[in-house]
Design a protein around this motif. Structure first.
Motif, PDB file in Angstrom:
ATOM      1  N   SER A 196       0.820  -1.211   0.000  1.00 41.90           N
ATOM      2  CA  SER A 196       0.000   0.000   0.000  1.00 41.90           C
ATOM      3  C   SER A 196       0.853   1.261   0.000  1.00 41.90           C
ATOM      4  CB  SER A 196      -0.939   0.009   1.213  1.00 41.90           C
ATOM      5  OG  SER A 196      -0.192   0.161   2.400  1.00 41.90           O
ATOM      6  N   VAL A 197       0.199   2.361  -0.363  1.00 43.92           N
ATOM      7  CA  VAL A 197       0.798   3.688  -0.312  1.00 43.92           C
ATOM      8  C   VAL A 197      -0.180   4.574   0.451  1.00 43.92           C
ATOM      9  CG1 VAL A 197       1.551   5.690  -1.639  1.00 43.92           C
ATOM     10  CG2 VAL A 197       1.956   3.400  -2.527  1.00 43.92           C
ATOM     11  N   THR A 198       0.311   5.355   1.394  1.00 38.20           N
ATOM     12  CA  THR A 198      -0.505   6.317   2.124  1.00 38.20           C
ATOM     13  C   THR A 198      -0.060   7.709   1.719  1.00 38.20           C
ATOM     14  OG1 THR A 198      -0.739   4.799   3.995  1.00 38.20           O
ATOM     15  CG2 THR A 198      -1.200   7.126   4.410  1.00 38.20           C
ATOM     16  N   ILE A 199      -1.006   8.506   1.226  1.00 42.85           N
ATOM     17  CA  ILE A 199      -0.743   9.871   0.782  1.00 42.85           C
ATOM     18  C   ILE A 199      -1.178  10.822   1.893  1.00 42.85           C
ATOM     19  CG2 ILE A 199      -1.339  11.629  -0.933  1.00 42.85           C
ATOM     20  CD1 ILE A 199       0.165   9.259  -2.151  1.00 42.85           C
ATOM     21  N   SER A 200      -0.337  11.824   2.197  1.00 40.42           N
ATOM     22  CA  SER A 200      -0.672  12.817   3.227  1.00 40.42           C
ATOM     23  C   SER A 200      -0.735  14.208   2.620  1.00 40.42           C
ATOM     24  CB  SER A 200       0.389  12.827   4.329  1.00 40.42           C
ATOM     25  OG  SER A 200       0.477  11.581   4.959  1.00 40.42           O
ATOM     26  N   SER A 201      -1.750  14.950   3.025  1.00 48.19           N
ATOM     27  CA  SER A 201      -1.890  16.350   2.648  1.00 48.19           C
ATOM     28  C   SER A 201      -2.466  17.072   3.858  1.00 48.19           C
ATOM     29  CB  SER A 201      -2.830  16.493   1.454  1.00 48.19           C
ATOM     30  OG  SER A 201      -2.888  17.830   1.031  1.00 48.19           O
ATOM     31  N   TYR A 202      -2.170  18.347   3.972  1.00 47.12           N
ATOM     32  CA  TYR A 202      -2.609  19.107   5.141  1.00 47.12           C
ATOM     33  C   TYR A 202      -3.496  20.262   4.720  1.00 47.12           C
ATOM     34  CZ  TYR A 202       1.109  16.349   7.104  1.00 47.12           C
ATOM     35  OH  TYR A 202       1.897  15.294   7.473  1.00 47.12           O
ATOM     36  N   PHE A 203      -4.532  20.487   5.496  1.00 44.50           N
ATOM     37  CA  PHE A 203      -5.468  21.569   5.247  1.00 44.50           C
ATOM     38  C   PHE A 203      -5.502  22.460   6.491  1.00 44.50           C
ATOM     39  CE2 PHE A 203      -6.601  18.014   2.620  1.00 44.50           C
ATOM     40  CZ  PHE A 203      -6.874  18.598   1.400  1.00 44.50           C
ATOM     41  N   THR A 204      -5.488  23.763   6.274  1.00 45.45           N
ATOM     42  CA  THR A 204      -5.500  24.682   7.408  1.00 45.45           C
ATOM     43  C   THR A 204      -6.894  24.756   8.018  1.00 45.45           C
ATOM     44  OG1 THR A 204      -6.080  26.655   6.141  1.00 45.45           O
ATOM     45  CG2 THR A 204      -3.739  26.069   6.270  1.00 45.45           C
ATOM     46  N   SER A 205      -6.982  25.383   9.168  1.00 48.63           N
ATOM     47  CA  SER A 205      -8.281  25.495   9.852  1.00 48.63           C
ATOM     48  C   SER A 205      -9.250  26.404   9.104  1.00 48.63           C
ATOM     49  CB  SER A 205      -8.076  26.008  11.276  1.00 48.63           C
ATOM     50  OG  SER A 205      -7.472  27.291  11.255  1.00 48.63           O
ATOM     51  N   THR A 206      -8.763  27.189   8.153  1.00 51.18           N
ATOM     52  CA  THR A 206      -9.663  28.057   7.383  1.00 51.18           C
ATOM     53  C   THR A 206     -10.124  27.420   6.071  1.00 51.18           C
ATOM     54  OG1 THR A 206      -7.791  29.158   6.310  1.00 51.18           O
ATOM     55  CG2 THR A 206      -8.631  30.151   8.341  1.00 51.18           C
ATOM     56  N   GLN A 207      -9.541  26.308   5.699  1.00 59.04           N
ATOM     57  CA  GLN A 207      -9.925  25.635   4.461  1.00 59.04           C
ATOM     58  C   GLN A 207     -11.036  24.632   4.745  1.00 59.04           C
ATOM     59  OE1 GLN A 207      -5.928  24.200   3.518  1.00 59.04           O
ATOM     60  NE2 GLN A 207      -5.999  25.481   1.675  1.00 59.04           N
ATOM     61  N   ALA A 208     -12.189  24.872   4.135  1.00 58.89           N
ATOM     62  CA  ALA A 208     -13.351  23.986   4.269  1.00 58.89           C
ATOM     63  C   ALA A 208     -13.879  23.932   5.693  1.00 58.89           C
ATOM     64  CB  ALA A 208     -13.039  22.582   3.759  1.00 58.89           C
ATOM     65  N   ASN A 209     -13.518  24.890   6.508  1.00 63.24           N
ATOM     66  CA  ASN A 209     -13.999  24.936   7.885  1.00 63.24           C
ATOM     67  C   ASN A 209     -15.505  25.209   7.881  1.00 63.24           C
ATOM     68  OD1 ASN A 209     -13.866  24.862  10.644  1.00 63.24           O
ATOM     69  ND2 ASN A 209     -13.232  26.984  10.865  1.00 63.24           N
ATOM     70  N   GLY A 210     -16.256  24.448   8.655  1.00 64.69           N
ATOM     71  CA  GLY A 210     -17.700  24.614   8.706  1.00 64.69           C
ATOM     72  C   GLY A 210     -18.422  23.906   7.572  1.00 64.69           C
ATOM     73  N   THR A 211     -17.684  23.171   6.761  1.00 67.32           N
ATOM     74  CA  THR A 211     -18.249  22.448   5.629  1.00 67.32           C
ATOM     75  C   THR A 211     -18.314  20.964   5.964  1.00 67.32           C
ATOM     76  OG1 THR A 211     -17.231  24.040   4.119  1.00 67.32           O
ATOM     77  CG2 THR A 211     -17.936  21.965   3.175  1.00 67.32           C
ATOM     78  N   THR A 212     -19.416  20.326   5.627  1.00 68.82           N
ATOM     79  CA  THR A 212     -19.512  18.883   5.815  1.00 68.82           C
ATOM     80  C   THR A 212     -18.868  18.192   4.630  1.00 68.82           C
ATOM     81  OG1 THR A 212     -21.572  19.127   7.059  1.00 68.82           O
ATOM     82  CG2 THR A 212     -21.088  16.938   6.167  1.00 68.82           C
ATOM     83  N   LEU A 213     -17.711  17.626   4.856  1.00 73.77           N
ATOM     84  CA  LEU A 213     -16.977  16.963   3.778  1.00 73.77           C
ATOM     85  C   LEU A 213     -17.501  15.549   3.579  1.00 73.77           C
ATOM     86  CD1 LEU A 213     -13.403  18.196   4.694  1.00 73.77           C
ATOM     87  CD2 LEU A 213     -14.950  19.123   2.953  1.00 73.77           C
ATOM     88  N   ALA A 214     -17.643  15.158   2.316  1.00 75.49           N
ATOM     89  CA  ALA A 214     -18.193  13.844   2.001  1.00 75.49           C
ATOM     90  C   ALA A 214     -17.383  13.093   0.951  1.00 75.49           C
ATOM     91  CB  ALA A 214     -19.637  14.003   1.516  1.00 75.49           C
ATOM     92  N   GLU A 215     -16.348  13.726   0.408  1.00 75.61           N
ATOM     93  CA  GLU A 215     -15.579  13.063  -0.642  1.00 75.61           C
ATOM     94  C   GLU A 215     -14.130  13.531  -0.593  1.00 75.61           C
ATOM     95  OE1 GLU A 215     -17.005  14.201  -4.545  1.00 75.61           O
ATOM     96  OE2 GLU A 215     -17.366  16.248  -3.879  1.00 75.61           O
ATOM     97  N   VAL A 216     -13.264  12.668  -1.062  1.00 75.84           N
ATOM     98  CA  VAL A 216     -11.840  12.969  -1.157  1.00 75.84           C
ATOM     99  C   VAL A 216     -11.303  12.298  -2.416  1.00 75.84           C
ATOM    100  CG1 VAL A 216     -11.147  10.983   0.261  1.00 75.84           C
ATOM    101  CG2 VAL A 216      -9.647  12.969   0.102  1.00 75.84           C
ATOM    102  N   GLY A 217     -10.314  12.940  -3.036  1.00 78.63           N
ATOM    103  CA  GLY A 217      -9.710  12.367  -4.224  1.00 78.63           C
ATOM    104  C   GLY A 217      -8.257  12.755  -4.331  1.00 78.63           C
ATOM    105  N   VAL A 218      -7.505  11.975  -5.074  1.00 77.19           N
ATOM    106  CA  VAL A 218      -6.105  12.299  -5.356  1.00 77.19           C
ATOM    107  C   VAL A 218      -5.985  12.614  -6.849  1.00 77.19           C
ATOM    108  CG1 VAL A 218      -5.100  11.044  -3.428  1.00 77.19           C
ATOM    109  CG2 VAL A 218      -5.490   9.861  -5.568  1.00 77.19           C
ATOM    110  N   PHE A 219      -5.109  13.592  -7.167  1.00 78.93           N
ATOM    111  CA  PHE A 219      -5.038  14.111  -8.526  1.00 78.93           C
ATOM    112  C   PHE A 219      -3.594  14.349  -8.939  1.00 78.93           C
ATOM    113  CE2 PHE A 219      -8.922  15.462  -6.452  1.00 78.93           C
ATOM    114  CZ  PHE A 219      -9.883  15.076  -7.361  1.00 78.93           C
ATOM    115  N   ASP A 220      -3.368  14.429 -10.253  1.00 73.29           N
ATOM    116  CA  ASP A 220      -2.024  14.700 -10.754  1.00 73.29           C
ATOM    117  C   ASP A 220      -1.801  16.190 -11.030  1.00 73.29           C
ATOM    118  OD1 ASP A 220      -3.566  14.994 -13.031  1.00 73.29           O
ATOM    119  OD2 ASP A 220      -2.441  13.558 -14.222  1.00 73.29           O
ATOM    120  N   SER A 221      -2.830  16.983 -10.928  1.00 70.16           N
ATOM    121  CA  SER A 221      -2.669  18.441 -11.095  1.00 70.16           C
ATOM    122  C   SER A 221      -3.752  19.183 -10.357  1.00 70.16           C
ATOM    123  CB  SER A 221      -2.687  18.826 -12.560  1.00 70.16           C
ATOM    124  OG  SER A 221      -3.903  18.478 -13.176  1.00 70.16           O
TER     125      SER A 221
END
Length: 84
Positions: free
Chosen positions: A59-84
């Motif tokens: 397996s490979v585990t990908i890590s990315s970080y989001f600040t407290s102001t990014q998508a804050n207060g939003t109900t997240l329901a999806e995630v994806g990995v992209f090449d651009s």
């Protein structure tokens, strides 16, 4: 029949492809069931660069970080990995 060598080569090739191409992580709010033909998130909110990755035998585990102001207060329901 798939031999152990072929299986190992496929796993290595797949991991290398992911490491080389999964450069961004995006999150969104669309809760629609994903399909194999999807090329984007349904309702992307933010996309950030991949910060790190770890790999093990299968397996490979990908890590990315989001600040407290990014998508804050939003109900997240999806995630994806992209090449651009």
């Amino acid at each position: 029949m798939i031999t152990n060598t072929v299986q190992t080569d496929l796993e290595t090739s797949t991991k290398n492809y992911i490491i080389s191409n999964a450069l961004y992580v995006g999150v969104g709010t669309d809760s629609t069931t994903p399909t194999s033909s999807d090329t984007s998130l349904g309702a992307e909110v933010v996309r950030n660069p991949r910060q790190d990755y770890t790999e093990n035998t299968s397996s490979v585990t990908i890590s990315s970080y989001f600040t407290s102001t990014q998508a804050n207060g939003t109900t997240l329901a999806e995630v994806g990995v992209f090449d651009s």
